[in-house]
Write an enzyme that holds these catalytic residues in place. Structure first.
Site, PDB file in Angstrom:
ATOM      1  N   GLU A  11       2.886   4.923  -4.109  1.00  7.86           N
ATOM      2  CA  GLU A  11       2.951   5.826  -5.273  1.00  7.86           C
ATOM      3  C   GLU A  11       4.305   6.531  -5.430  1.00  7.86           C
ATOM      4  OE1 GLU A  11      -0.684   4.473  -4.340  1.00  7.86           O
ATOM      5  OE2 GLU A  11       0.362   5.857  -3.005  1.00  7.86           O
ATOM      6  N   ASP A  49      -8.912   2.884  -2.680  1.00  4.31           N
ATOM      7  CA  ASP A  49      -9.874   3.325  -1.668  1.00  4.31           C
ATOM      8  C   ASP A  49     -11.138   3.862  -2.324  1.00  4.31           C
ATOM      9  OD1 ASP A  49      -7.901   2.632   0.099  1.00  4.31           O
ATOM     10  OD2 ASP A  49      -7.216   4.680   0.441  1.00  4.31           O
ATOM     11  N   ASP A  78       0.849  -1.183   0.000  1.00  2.74           N
ATOM     12  CA  ASP A  78       0.000   0.000   0.000  1.00  2.74           C
ATOM     13  C   ASP A  78       0.894   1.244   0.000  1.00  2.74           C
ATOM     14  OD1 ASP A  78      -2.403   1.352   0.003  1.00  2.74           O
ATOM     15  OD2 ASP A  78      -2.721   1.191   2.160  1.00  2.74           O
TER      16      ASP A  78
END
Length: 945
Positions: free
Chosen positions: A466, A585, A463
């Site tokens: 990025e 999400d 997670d």
């Protein structure tokens, strides 16, 4: 060159002529018809007049040409233009054309071959002319170009259609030629398209418009930490790839192999403009001509999707907010109480000590209890998956941090003295791993191994990669003496004044970050941060999640010595080689349920077919009706997981009786169809075929399917038509040509024998419409509470022929899709099984078996046969086919023969369901068989193989 004229050159013809480069140019002028086009200078948007070709040579292997380009004139907007460029154009095998344009003298950033292995075209050797080249002359595409100014087009040979077009427009049209722009931090090119084009791709973003790209929009490609419930914003992953479908169902693909941030403007109906802030122009064109062929060609380059462990196809339960080991135990106990199959439970960052990777909270998740809990799961054939964020806490007592520091595997601050770059994420102040570092795999494998000794986890969940950062800026610092009380609010001091920002964090061209042209450093690592080799995050940002996924995959393979399972949020072209993914999400809204269909279809298009959306939604409060409908759709996602946010209430499927009942029924079928899904994973790993597919992938000639992203196919055999709005008890569904049986009630049949049509279907709140396509053979096994138990049960086959009453009429049509213009009807399917541990899904002796299935009906005569490749594994597992159900039959066989011998088979015909059931077969899966029966006296018995 001739003043006022442009000569069109055809690379395919030039290669077959085989002359020296200058002589070629002269002869082409003399022998080819000249196309006279008025010169269109005048700088487009004040940027550039483009380039002209000054020299052309053939490649030594005869596959293409290399050319020198010289700037005609430029401008200072976004920086100076590069004066000299080198162009290489080459025909490649597998229906692929490659065009590469870069600085003629200085190397520039390109996507590393360590991430996407491929030939480096710029190193191709220049040689003497070649008189013949079979590859070039037989290639389905050809390249045409002009020399002054330089432009090019890609043309499909079979029909002459222009697929990609930067050529000048013909005389008399209004739009001026849009020339190539190549600056250090700004690259621009435009292709013209047919009006009302059907384009798909260019991800990732959540699109209320649906899967098809919408004219008038700008698509920004820059990996961003923003909830996917936001629409029309760049999200976690970047995919500079699109598929274009044209009249007649012809499809082709285009990949811009560039990892820098970019905007793609689709502002008018016939222009698509790419604006990248760095790198090179590296284009790949995929000839198709079908959508499935494009996927095969695209993933042959970017990488075939990874093999996934069998257990990944089960149902997964997760939540951000499971605050203790006792809560995990309670959740699993409640699912067990309702007899619902939960394959794995997942732990978000709750289990960590101070949110540090590879740690356990000693109070809430003590090591001994945690190990005992996971071992208890394993005793029941269930799994445990844990999360990892890339930020490593700066803490001298934290062994993961000190080991990484000693190996030098952290990103460096590019604006300071070369110290480690510092960010802020969940653990507070952190370093960020450099996953391109040569020591990264060894370090990461060590951390995974040490953690596995504490908790024998089964898979990993990546997670925030990025990579996310709670502080925005390239010049940030912190005072260790000042506590950071609110972790997800920046506690560092950042100086982002324009006079201190470099051209990397504040480039001359501003892409449309977060839909508001926000700075590149917003909510992520600064663009000035450096890798071990001096590469900047400015160039590698969009690759970060991919690099972490690859390193984690390779490291986990070392730790487990079996097929890894890695789920990643941030991906790039080729990430599917190592990771599954989810859509991030999302929100617990009806819109998000609807968006999930297009998002999953897009993911398959990008080469990442193992994908899911959080069932019932992540953000916001869900509700009973939404969760019931979402569980229906989620059962047919490739990756099926329920996951929710700590700031909302729980949403496990046992919380509402209606949801429990509906989810139990639909996941019963999910688990029965596990061998079908697993075989689709095999298809994906060998050809790039998506698991969930848009209808136009299988019916490209049917233009009604081109805009349909509210239904989807699972493989080529199952059509899912979900309800995606509240308070709806019917659904309008499109049925392409063929006959379609309701999976749950085969007496309900849709007959689209002449052409596809729309049908309003009843859809009570506890039901979803799922149909089986005529001509399919679905492999199934019995339901069980885990995938491990289910895969040990006997197989059954579901064969879909047309209804007996329709057979003669249906097969009389010479254009029948399954009868092949005769009175013979076919159905096909296949099964892939393996030991679930080998890294690739290969048909390896003793470790895997592959079974092709074929069924034939001629008049009243039926044949079902199998063809087995590498039978040993199936034989060793003692797997059998115990029953076969045949749809479209209303008569009992006179007898059944197995491999030429009469067999004592139990037979049952359900006239209402139009189904014949043959049971008590006990056919070894690893042995080839042939079943033959007649339902009319003297039925035809001659079937060619």
């Amino acid at each position: 060159m001739l003043s006022g004229r442009r000569v069109w050159r055809d690379l395919d013809k030039m290669l077959n002529v085989g002359m020296a480069a200058k002589r070629v140019l002269v002869m082409l002028v003399l022998l080819w018809p000249l196309v006279v086009i008025p010169m269109v200078y005048g700088i487009q948007d004040g940027l550039s007049d483009g380039y002209r070709i000054t020299e052309v040579n053939e490649l030594a292997d005869g596959s293409g040409v290399v050319a020198n380009l010289k700037l005609i004139s430029g401008s200072s907007t976004y920086g100076p233009d590069l004066e000299d460029l080198k162009l290489t154009a080459r025909y490649e095998e597998g229906g692929r054309v490659h065009i590469h344009i870069t600085d003629a003298f200085q190397p520039r950033w390109e996507v590393p071959t360590s991430l996407i292995p491929r030939d480096t075209i710029q190193d191709a050797e220049i040689g003497k002319p070649v008189s013949e080249n079979i590859l070039a002359s037989s290639h389905p595409l050809k390249i045409t170009w002009t020399s002054d100014p330089f432009s090019f087009a890609i043309i499909r040979k079979s029909n002459g259609e222009v697929l990609f077009n930067t050529l000048p427009e013909v005389e008399g049209e209004k739009r001026a030629f849009n020339p190539l722009v190549f600056k250090d931090q700004y690259l621009e090119f435009t292709t013209r398209l047919p009006n009302n084009s059907f384009l798909y791709g260019l991800g990732e973003s959540t699109r209320p418009d649906g899967m098809r790209l919408k004219q008038g929009r700008t698509y920004t490609l820059f990996a961003t930490d923003v909830g996917s419930w936001n629409t029309d914003m760049p999200l976690y992953s970047t995919y500079p790839f699109y598929l274009d479908i044209r009249k007649g169902g012809f499809a082709h693909g285009f990949l811009f192999m560039n990892s820098n941030g970019m905007d793609v403007d689709y502002k008018s109906g016939d222009l698509l403009t790419f604006k990248a802030i760095g790198g090179v122009l590296d284009f790949y064109f995929f000839a198709g001509p079908s959508p499935m062929a494009v996927m095969d060609q695209y993933t042959a380059l970017s990488g075939r999707p990874a093999a996934m462990p069998y257990w990944s196809l089960g149902f997964h339960q997760s939540r951000y907010g499971y605050s203790s080991i006792e809560e995990l135990e309670t959740v699993m106990a409640k699912y067990e109480a309702i007899n619902f199959p939960v394959e794995s439970i997942w732990s978000d960052i709750d289990h960590m000590d101070g949110y540090k990777d590879f740690t356990l909270s000693p109070e809430r998740f003590p090591e001994e209890k945690m190990r005992a809990f996971v071992n208890s799961l394993h005793e029941k054939d269930q799994k445990f998956v844990m999360i990892i964020d890339p930020g490593i806490a700066i803490d001298e007592t934290y062994a993961t941090y000190t080991r990484g520091r000693d190996l030098g595997v952290y990103l460096k601050n590019g604006t300071g003295n070369g110290a480690d770059y510092i960010a802020q994420v969940w653990p507070g102040f952190t370093t960020i791993p450099d996953f391109l570092h040569p020591n990264a795999v060894d370090w990461w494998a060590k951390e995974l191994e040490e953690f596995h000794k504490m908790v024998p986890y089964d898979g990993l969940w990546l997670d925030m990669n990025e990579p996310a950062n709670f502080c925005s800026g390239s010049n940030c610092w912190y005072d260790p003496a000042v506590p950071c009380d609110i972790i997800d609010v920046c506690c560092m001091t950042c100086n982002n004044d324009e006079d201190v920002l470099t051209r990397w964090d504040n480039p001359p061209y501003k892409i449309n970050g977060l839909g508001h042209m926000l700075p590149l450093y917003h909510k992520t690592v600064a663009m000035t941060a450096l890798h071990h080799d001096g590469s900047r995050m400015y160039d590698t940002h969009n690759l970060y999640g991919m690099a972490e996924g690859q390193v984690t995959f390779n490291a986990l393979q070392r730790v487990h010595n079996r097929r890894p399972f890695v789920l990643s949020r941030s991906c790039f072209v080729g990430s599917g080689r190592h990771t599954a993914r989810w859509t991030g999400d999302n929100g617990a809204t009806w819109n998000d349920l609807r968006y999930s269909v297009a998002s999953l279809l897009n993911s398959g298009l990008f080469g990442a077919p193992m994908v899911g959306a959080d069932i019932c939604g992540f953000y916001f409060e869900t509700n009973e009706e939404l969760c019931e409908r979402w569980s229906q759709v989620g059962a047919f996602y490739p990756f099926a997981r329920s996951h929710s946010d700590i700031h909302t209430g729980p949403q496990e499927l046992y919380l509402w009786k209606s949801v429990t009942k509906t989810a139990t029924e639909v996941f019963y079928w999910r688990y029965r169809l596990l061998p079908f899904f697993y075989t689709l994973l095999y298809e994906a790993s060998t050809s790039g075929a998506p698991i969930n597919r848009p209808l136009f992938f299988e019916f490209p000639e049917d233009e009604e399917t081109w805009s349909n992203d509210r239904q989807f196919l699972v493989g080529n055999s199952i059509l899912v038509s979900p309800v995606l709005e509240s308070q709806q008890t019917s659904v309008r569904a499109y049925f392409p040509k063929g006959i379609w049986y309701n999976l749950f009630d085969t007496s309900k049949t849709i007959r689209a024998t002449e052409h596809g049509f729309w049908e309003e279907l009843p859809a009570p709140k506890d039901a979803i419409n799922v149909h089986i396509r005529q001509g399919s053979i679905l492999p199934m096994q019995d339901f069980a509470m885990t995938t491990a138990a289910a895969r040990k049960t006997p197989f059954s086959l579901l064969i879909a022929f047309s209804p007996a009453s329709d057979f003669a009429e249906f097969c009389a049509a010479p254009y029948s899709i399954v009868c092949q213009g005769t009175n013979r009807e076919y159905a096909t399917g296949h099964i892939f099984i393996d030991d679930d541990t080998q890294p690739a899904m290969e048909i390896t002796p003793g470790r895997a078996s592959y079974i092709r299935l074929e069924a034939i009906r001629t008049d009243g005569h039926y044949t079902v046969r199998s063809m087995v490749t590498q039978p040993q594994y199936a034989t060793d597992q003692k797997l059998t086919i115990n029953s076969i159900s045949v749809l479209g039959v209303q008569s009992t066989p006179f007898s059944v023969r197995v491999n030429g011998h009469l067999a004592a088979v139990q037979m049952k015909v359900d006239v209402n369901a139009s189904m014949l059931q043959l049971s008590n077969l006990n056919l070894p899966l690893g042995e080839e068989f042939e079943l033959v029966w007649n339902t009319i006296p003297n039925g035809s018995s001659a079937h060619a193989r």
